[in-house]
Scaffold this motif. Structure first.
Motif, PDB file in Angstrom:
ATOM      1  N   CYS A   1      -6.581  14.632  20.401  1.00 52.94           N
ATOM      2  CA  CYS A   1      -7.846  15.312  20.116  1.00 52.94           C
ATOM      3  C   CYS A   1      -7.604  16.600  19.341  1.00 52.94           C
ATOM      4  CB  CYS A   1      -8.582  15.603  21.425  1.00 52.94           C
ATOM      5  SG  CYS A   1     -10.155  16.485  21.227  1.00 52.94           S
ATOM      6  N   LEU A   2      -6.596  17.365  19.739  1.00 55.73           N
ATOM      7  CA  LEU A   2      -6.298  18.625  19.058  1.00 55.73           C
ATOM      8  C   LEU A   2      -5.981  18.409  17.583  1.00 55.73           C
ATOM      9  CD1 LEU A   2      -4.076  20.471  21.712  1.00 55.73           C
ATOM     10  CD2 LEU A   2      -6.411  21.041  21.047  1.00 55.73           C
ATOM     11  N   TYR A   3      -5.198  17.346  17.305  1.00 56.91           N
ATOM     12  CA  TYR A   3      -4.774  17.115  15.927  1.00 56.91           C
ATOM     13  C   TYR A   3      -5.701  16.165  15.165  1.00 56.91           C
ATOM     14  CZ  TYR A   3      -0.478  19.592  16.976  1.00 56.91           C
ATOM     15  OH  TYR A   3       0.435  20.566  17.323  1.00 56.91           O
ATOM     16  N   GLY A   4      -6.594  15.485  15.881  1.00 59.02           N
ATOM     17  CA  GLY A   4      -7.508  14.565  15.218  1.00 59.02           C
ATOM     18  C   GLY A   4      -8.862  15.156  14.926  1.00 59.02           C
TER      19      GLY A   4
ATOM     20  N   ASN B   1       2.206  24.342  25.067  1.00 56.98           N
ATOM     21  CA  ASN B   1       2.980  24.353  23.821  1.00 56.98           C
ATOM     22  C   ASN B   1       2.165  23.813  22.649  1.00 56.98           C
ATOM     23  OD1 ASN B   1       5.282  25.439  25.004  1.00 56.98           O
ATOM     24  ND2 ASN B   1       6.170  23.436  25.478  1.00 56.98           N
ATOM     25  N   GLU B   2       1.459  22.729  22.868  1.00 59.80           N
ATOM     26  CA  GLU B   2       0.664  22.135  21.789  1.00 59.80           C
ATOM     27  C   GLU B   2      -0.516  23.025  21.413  1.00 59.80           C
ATOM     28  OE1 GLU B   2       1.464  19.693  19.977  1.00 59.80           O
ATOM     29  OE2 GLU B   2       3.140  18.881  21.129  1.00 59.80           O
ATOM     30  N   LEU B   3      -1.135  23.660  22.402  1.00 66.34           N
ATOM     31  CA  LEU B   3      -2.217  24.606  22.109  1.00 66.34           C
ATOM     32  C   LEU B   3      -1.702  25.773  21.280  1.00 66.34           C
ATOM     33  CD1 LEU B   3      -4.066  24.700  25.558  1.00 66.34           C
ATOM     34  CD2 LEU B   3      -5.041  23.895  23.401  1.00 66.34           C
TER      35      LEU B   3
ATOM     36  N   GLY C   1      -2.909  28.467  18.666  1.00 66.94           N
ATOM     37  CA  GLY C   1      -2.378  29.793  18.990  1.00 66.94           C
ATOM     38  C   GLY C   1      -2.892  30.219  20.348  1.00 66.94           C
ATOM     39  N   LEU C   2      -2.012  30.429  21.315  1.00 65.57           N
ATOM     40  CA  LEU C   2      -2.465  30.775  22.672  1.00 65.57           C
ATOM     41  C   LEU C   2      -3.247  32.081  22.702  1.00 65.57           C
ATOM     42  CD1 LEU C   2       0.357  29.762  25.184  1.00 65.57           C
ATOM     43  CD2 LEU C   2      -1.931  28.796  24.928  1.00 65.57           C
ATOM     44  N   ASP C   3      -3.013  32.964  21.736  1.00 63.59           N
ATOM     45  CA  ASP C   3      -3.785  34.201  21.672  1.00 63.59           C
ATOM     46  C   ASP C   3      -5.268  33.920  21.422  1.00 63.59           C
ATOM     47  OD1 ASP C   3      -1.515  35.663  22.083  1.00 63.59           O
ATOM     48  OD2 ASP C   3      -1.188  36.130  19.964  1.00 63.59           O
TER      49      ASP C   3
END
Length: 515
Positions: free
Chosen positions: A257-260, A309-311, A316-318
């Motif tokens: 979902c993050l990359y799609g 890690n993927e986020l 960016g976790l920030d």
């Protein structure tokens, strides 16, 4: 000099507070709900964790160690709806995963809706029965629909309720064929999810212990032989969903979902709801599965690590605000507590309802006064009572008198008892009631006792117990903080809304449990 120093310290504190309030609005809110996660197990199995999973969240965010739900009879559906809206079932309408429909006298699912078609499934669902506004709904409204909202969960109830009313898509795993599916309520099936479905269809998964068996000696006894489970297309999907492999697959779907999609990539805040599982494998007793549950927690730690890690790489976790919580209950397998001389027993709701019908017939005349029962709730035949011109308060009073004499029943509640100003304990009971779907009478059992739906069926035992659980707010200016005081989950949505600069849903998140 002392006055000047105090003024400088005060000014520095004000500047720091102002800086905290003006931190940039997060680009992505990630709501992680872990079904049946327990504080005691989270700490007990701490030696199995890395520094990049659970420990990273607990040490780096605001950590509430004793979360709880401010109502009784918690299950996955009622807990998810409460987390999503910040309101209890009395307001949000989701009292359980199922309840009795008075019109048809049949059990209805909390998300069923025959107006919509299933996508890759025969299930027909929508959030129409969720009566309160969710945080993600408020985000959609505040951004005029530009916020992206996704929900990914093993089952339909968790996916639909965690996504709210205005989600772009919610996805869950089909219990029949194992495909990821959705509802036409949300439009067409996402293209990225269709691609991922094809990829996952050929995957054969194996679950075995991460560590040598001696590492899992957390219960004072030597761990039994290691386990090994293999899941394929012919496996029971329901069993698979209680394994660590399901959590791995959830993580894979989230990464897809993050990359799609473009979720979290612009300055308009988006929302991603994720549901994991931390209950016992196949809901069997802990004594029978001591390694499995520990390994589920260990592998969950790995899932959290991968997710963070993927986020970080994608968004960016920030720029991410993470909220982690639990559904706040556990489903226990069948155990014999009498072995330990613990007071226990079974209350058979079918027998109790039949005897109550006979008792009321002896007082008011022979008739069928009990229309139906479900779990610990009894539904009266209101139409009959009205036709017989019996005062409803009178018949309920006699019913309560009888029920309190039944072994194993500690207390009996009715809507008449829950009116007006209430004690904290009665408010706690009322929070879990909703006039549209709750029974006329509902029972509280004595400690150690359990409800059985049918006399001869051990598989129908109702063994849900509330537990304390962790809650974490991580990112977006939340500083490391440990809060041991018991805290209701209702505080989470207002805190998230404040960080997002959107209106708090329904403006009653705190009022409901502080009465």
């Amino acid at each position: 000099m002392r006055i000047k120093l105090l003024l400088c310290l005060l000014l520095a504190a004000l500047i720091n507070a102002k800086a905290q309030d003006t931190i940039q609005t997060p680009k992505l809110v990630v709501m992680i709900t872990i079904d049946q996660l327990r504080s005691d197990f989270l700490h007990e199995f701490g030696g199995l964790y890395t520094e990049t999973g659970f420990k990273r969240l607990l040490k780096g965010g605001r950590f509430y160690s004793n979360g709880y739900y401010a109502f009784e009879s918690i299950d996955r559906a009622s807990a998810t709806a409460t987390l999503t809206t910040g309101t209890n079932p009395y307001v949000n309408g989701i009292v359980a995963s199922q309840w009795l429909d008075r019109t048809s006298l049949r059990l209805v699912e909390c998300v069923e809706d025959f107006e919509y078609k299933g996508l890759n499934t025969n299930e027909t669902v929508s959030p129409s029965k969720l009566k309160a506004i969710s945080l993600s709904d408020e985000m959609k409204r505040a951004t005029r629909g530009k916020s992206i909202v996704y929900a990914i969960a093993p089952d339909a109830d968790a996916a639909v309720l965690s996504g709210g009313h205005a989600a772009d898509a919610v996805l869950w795993k089909n219990n029949v064929n194992g495909e990821w599916c959705s509802s036409s309520y949300y439009g067409t099936f996402p293209a990225w999810a269709a691609v991922k479905n094809k990829e996952l269809s050929a995957v054969k998964r194996e679950w075995s212990p991460t560590f040598p068996t001696e590492i899992y000696e957390n219960f004072g006894e030597k761990a039994p032989e290691p386990f090994k489970y293999v899941f394929d297309a012919k496996s029971s999907i329901a069993d698979y969903k209680t394994s660590a492999c399901m959590n791995d697959e959830i993580t894979e779907m989230v990464v897809a979902c993050l990359y799609g999609t473009s979720i979290g990539l612009d300055d308009i805040p988006d929302y991603l709801a994720i549901t994991y599982h931390a209950g016992n494998y196949k809901s069997q007793p802990m004594d029978d599965r001591p390694i499995e549950v520990q390994d589920i927690y260990s592998k969950l730690d790995g899932n959290i690590s991968t997710l963070l890690n993927e986020l970080d790489k994608r968004v960016g976790l920030d720029n991410v605000l993470i909220c982690l919580s639990s559904t706040g209950y556990v489903v226990e397998g069948e155990t014999d507590d009498s072995v330990y001389k613990i007071p226990s027993g079974l209350v058979h709701i079918d027998r109790v309802a039949a005897l109550l019908d006979v008792y009321l017939g002896a007082i008011f005349g022979k008739a069928k006064y009990i229309e139906q029962y479900h779990n610990s709730q009894i539904y009266l035949n209101r139409k009959l009572i009205e036709q017989m011109q019996i005062d409803k308060l009178d018949i309920i009073s006699h019913a309560v008198e009888f029920l309190l004499s039944v072994d194993g029943i500690e207390d009996v509640f009715t809507i008449y008892r829950l009116g007006g100003m209430l004690s904290p304990e009665l408010q706690y009971v009322k929070n879990g009631y909703n006039a549209t779907c709750s029974g006329d009478i509902w029972l509280r059992l004595k400690p150690g006792w359990h409800m059985a739906r049918h006399a001869a069926s051990a598989s129908n035992l109702i063994r849900r117990g509330a537990v304390n659980f962790p809650m974490v707010l991580f990112g977006s200016g939340f500083q490391p903080q440990y809060i041991e005081e018991a805290t209701p989950v209702n505080v989470l949505v207002p805190e998230l809304a404040r960080k997002l600069h959107v209106r708090r849903p329904n403006d009653n998140s705190l009022r409901i449990f502080r009465q």
